[in-house]
Design a protein around this motif. Sequence first.
Motif, PDB file in Angstrom:
ATOM      1  N   ASP A  60      -5.196  -2.970   9.106  1.00 37.81           N
ATOM      2  CA  ASP A  60      -5.510  -4.359   8.794  1.00 37.81           C
ATOM      3  C   ASP A  60      -7.016  -4.564   8.803  1.00 37.81           C
ATOM      4  O   ASP A  60      -7.698  -4.284   9.781  1.00 37.81           O
ATOM      5  N   GLY A  61      -7.536  -5.037   7.696  1.00 38.89           N
ATOM      6  CA  GLY A  61      -8.969  -5.236   7.564  1.00 38.89           C
ATOM      7  C   GLY A  61      -9.718  -4.007   7.112  1.00 38.89           C
ATOM      8  O   GLY A  61     -10.845  -4.097   6.655  1.00 38.89           O
ATOM      9  N   GLU A  62      -9.113  -2.836   7.254  1.00 32.68           N
ATOM     10  CA  GLU A  62      -9.761  -1.582   6.857  1.00 32.68           C
ATOM     11  C   GLU A  62      -9.447  -1.218   5.408  1.00 32.68           C
ATOM     12  O   GLU A  62     -10.243  -0.571   4.751  1.00 32.68           O
ATOM     13  N   ALA A  63      -8.275  -1.609   4.945  1.00 28.45           N
ATOM     14  CA  ALA A  63      -7.846  -1.275   3.580  1.00 28.45           C
ATOM     15  C   ALA A  63      -7.563  -2.561   2.825  1.00 28.45           C
ATOM     16  O   ALA A  63      -6.849  -3.423   3.336  1.00 28.45           O
ATOM     17  N   PRO A  64      -8.112  -2.700   1.625  1.00 28.07           N
ATOM     18  CA  PRO A  64      -7.831  -3.899   0.838  1.00 28.07           C
ATOM     19  C   PRO A  64      -6.327  -4.014   0.543  1.00 28.07           C
ATOM     20  O   PRO A  64      -5.672  -3.014   0.250  1.00 28.07           O
ATOM     21  N   GLU A  65      -5.790  -5.227   0.651  1.00 27.36           N
ATOM     22  CA  GLU A  65      -4.354  -5.432   0.430  1.00 27.36           C
ATOM     23  C   GLU A  65      -3.922  -4.974  -0.954  1.00 27.36           C
ATOM     24  O   GLU A  65      -2.862  -4.383  -1.107  1.00 27.36           O
ATOM     25  N   SER A  66      -4.750  -5.230  -1.960  1.00 31.62           N
ATOM     26  CA  SER A  66      -4.376  -4.844  -3.329  1.00 31.62           C
ATOM     27  C   SER A  66      -4.226  -3.323  -3.451  1.00 31.62           C
ATOM     28  O   SER A  66      -3.318  -2.833  -4.114  1.00 31.62           O
ATOM     29  N   GLU A  67      -5.117  -2.582  -2.790  1.00 27.76           N
ATOM     30  CA  GLU A  67      -5.034  -1.118  -2.822  1.00 27.76           C
ATOM     31  C   GLU A  67      -3.811  -0.620  -2.046  1.00 27.76           C
ATOM     32  O   GLU A  67      -3.153   0.330  -2.455  1.00 27.76           O
ATOM     33  N   THR A  68      -3.527  -1.262  -0.934  1.00 25.93           N
ATOM     34  CA  THR A  68      -2.356  -0.884  -0.140  1.00 25.93           C
ATOM     35  C   THR A  68      -1.077  -1.128  -0.932  1.00 25.93           C
ATOM     36  O   THR A  68      -0.201  -0.275  -0.974  1.00 25.93           O
ATOM     37  N   LEU A  69      -0.982  -2.283  -1.581  1.00 25.81           N
ATOM     38  CA  LEU A  69       0.188  -2.596  -2.397  1.00 25.81           C
ATOM     39  C   LEU A  69       0.325  -1.626  -3.562  1.00 25.81           C
ATOM     40  O   LEU A  69       1.431  -1.207  -3.900  1.00 25.81           O
ATOM     41  N   ARG A  70      -0.800  -1.260  -4.159  1.00 23.11           N
ATOM     42  CA  ARG A  70      -0.787  -0.283  -5.255  1.00 23.11           C
ATOM     43  C   ARG A  70      -0.240   1.058  -4.755  1.00 23.11           C
ATOM     44  O   ARG A  70       0.600   1.681  -5.395  1.00 23.11           O
ATOM     45  N   CYS A  71      -0.714   1.501  -3.597  1.00 22.64           N
ATOM     46  CA  CYS A  71      -0.263   2.786  -3.042  1.00 22.64           C
ATOM     47  C   CYS A  71       1.228   2.763  -2.730  1.00 22.64           C
ATOM     48  O   CYS A  71       1.940   3.733  -3.012  1.00 22.64           O
TER      49      CYS A  71
ATOM     50  N   GLY B 188      -6.826   4.455 -12.122  1.00 25.30           N
ATOM     51  CA  GLY B 188      -6.967   3.576 -13.272  1.00 25.30           C
ATOM     52  C   GLY B 188      -7.107   2.123 -12.887  1.00 25.30           C
ATOM     53  O   GLY B 188      -6.851   1.717 -11.756  1.00 25.30           O
ATOM     54  N   GLU B 189      -7.548   1.347 -13.836  1.00 23.95           N
ATOM     55  CA  GLU B 189      -7.699  -0.090 -13.634  1.00 23.95           C
ATOM     56  C   GLU B 189      -6.390  -0.826 -13.876  1.00 23.95           C
ATOM     57  O   GLU B 189      -6.216  -1.951 -13.433  1.00 23.95           O
ATOM     58  N   VAL B 190      -5.483  -0.212 -14.590  1.00 22.29           N
ATOM     59  CA  VAL B 190      -4.212  -0.859 -14.919  1.00 22.29           C
ATOM     60  C   VAL B 190      -3.331  -0.890 -13.678  1.00 22.29           C
ATOM     61  O   VAL B 190      -3.208   0.096 -12.950  1.00 22.29           O
ATOM     62  N   SER B 191      -2.730  -2.031 -13.405  1.00 15.73           N
ATOM     63  CA  SER B 191      -1.831  -2.137 -12.254  1.00 15.73           C
ATOM     64  C   SER B 191      -0.445  -2.604 -12.686  1.00 15.73           C
ATOM     65  O   SER B 191       0.349  -3.030 -11.869  1.00 15.73           O
ATOM     66  N   ASP B 192      -0.181  -2.511 -13.984  1.00 12.57           N
ATOM     67  CA  ASP B 192       1.112  -2.928 -14.516  1.00 12.57           C
ATOM     68  C   ASP B 192       2.038  -1.713 -14.567  1.00 12.57           C
ATOM     69  O   ASP B 192       2.266  -1.124 -15.614  1.00 12.57           O
ATOM     70  N   PHE B 193       2.547  -1.325 -13.390  1.00 12.48           N
ATOM     71  CA  PHE B 193       3.422  -0.165 -13.300  1.00 12.48           C
ATOM     72  C   PHE B 193       4.868  -0.606 -13.476  1.00 12.48           C
ATOM     73  O   PHE B 193       5.201  -1.758 -13.193  1.00 12.48           O
ATOM     74  N   PRO B 194       5.725   0.318 -13.877  1.00 11.25           N
ATOM     75  CA  PRO B 194       7.147  -0.045 -13.948  1.00 11.25           C
ATOM     76  C   PRO B 194       7.710  -0.318 -12.555  1.00 11.25           C
ATOM     77  O   PRO B 194       7.183   0.172 -11.552  1.00 11.25           O
ATOM     78  N   ALA B 195       8.766  -1.100 -12.500  1.00 10.94           N
ATOM     79  CA  ALA B 195       9.420  -1.373 -11.207  1.00 10.94           C
ATOM     80  C   ALA B 195      10.194  -0.133 -10.781  1.00 10.94           C
ATOM     81  O   ALA B 195      10.868   0.492 -11.596  1.00 10.94           O
ATOM     82  N   PRO B 196      10.095   0.227  -9.522  1.00 12.37           N
ATOM     83  CA  PRO B 196      10.848   1.401  -9.055  1.00 12.37           C
ATOM     84  C   PRO B 196      12.332   1.073  -8.895  1.00 12.37           C
ATOM     85  O   PRO B 196      12.715  -0.091  -8.761  1.00 12.37           O
ATOM     86  N   THR B 197      13.148   2.116  -8.908  1.00 11.68           N
ATOM     87  CA  THR B 197      14.555   1.971  -8.592  1.00 11.68           C
ATOM     88  C   THR B 197      14.751   2.359  -7.136  1.00 11.68           C
ATOM     89  O   THR B 197      13.856   2.920  -6.506  1.00 11.68           O
ATOM     90  N   LYS B 198      15.919   2.078  -6.601  1.00 10.59           N
ATOM     91  CA  LYS B 198      16.199   2.352  -5.187  1.00 10.59           C
ATOM     92  C   LYS B 198      16.048   3.850  -4.897  1.00 10.59           C
ATOM     93  O   LYS B 198      16.629   4.684  -5.588  1.00 10.59           O
ATOM     94  N   PRO B 199      15.257   4.181  -3.880  1.00  8.71           N
ATOM     95  CA  PRO B 199      15.079   5.594  -3.531  1.00  8.71           C
ATOM     96  C   PRO B 199      16.369   6.225  -3.000  1.00  8.71           C
ATOM     97  O   PRO B 199      17.273   5.517  -2.547  1.00  8.71           O
ATOM     98  N   ALA B 200      16.415   7.525  -3.042  1.00 11.74           N
ATOM     99  CA  ALA B 200      17.530   8.258  -2.440  1.00 11.74           C
ATOM    100  C   ALA B 200      17.410   8.162  -0.931  1.00 11.74           C
ATOM    101  O   ALA B 200      16.333   7.899  -0.391  1.00 11.74           O
TER     102      ALA B 200
END
Length: 158
Positions: A71-82, A109-121
Motif C-alpha cells: 500500500d502506497g508503494e505500488a500504484p493501484e493502476s499497475e497493481t490492477l494491471r498485474c 504497453g500503454e494499452v490496458s484494454d485486455f480481454p476479460a479472463p475466464t474462471k481459473p482452474a
Amino acid sequence: MAPEYAVLGHLSVKLDVYSFGVLVLEIVSGRRSTDLLESMEHEEESNTLLSYVWSNWSRGTLLEVMDPTLDGEAPESETLRCIHIALLCVQANPANRPTMLDVLVMLHGEVSDFPAPTKPAFTFSQSEMMMSSGGLDSHGELVISVNEMSRSEFQPTK
C-alpha cells in the motif's frame, strides 16, 4: 502446476505462462498459492489463492487482494494491471492464455484494454471442497478424499 499437466500429464507451451500468472498473484497478494485463505467479508468461505483472487475479480474488489505492505508503494493502476494479466495467464484452457510475448507487451504497453479472463482452474470454495470430500475430521480440519476410501490424519511427534 498448470491444470493440463496436473490432471492429464500433458506438456504445453503455455505451462510457463500459467506458472508466471501464479507467481504474479503470489507477489501481489503476499500469499502462497497453496495457502487456504479466509475472506474477511465472507468468513464462511475458505479459498485457495486462485479462488480468492477470482472471487474478488467477480465482486469488483480486486484491491482487497493486494498485500497491505504494498500500500502506497505500488500504484493501484499497475497493481490492477498485474492482477488482470495474471488472471489471463491462469485460465483453465491453455488456448485462452496469452503467450509470454503477449504478456510482455501487456506489461510494458500503454494499452490496458485486455480481454476479460475466464474462471481459473482449481478454484474451489471451502463448501465446494467439503461437498466433494469427507468434510471435517475430529479436529475440525478439512478432509479431502477423491473416493472417500482413504483418509490421513497427521499427528505431530513430540
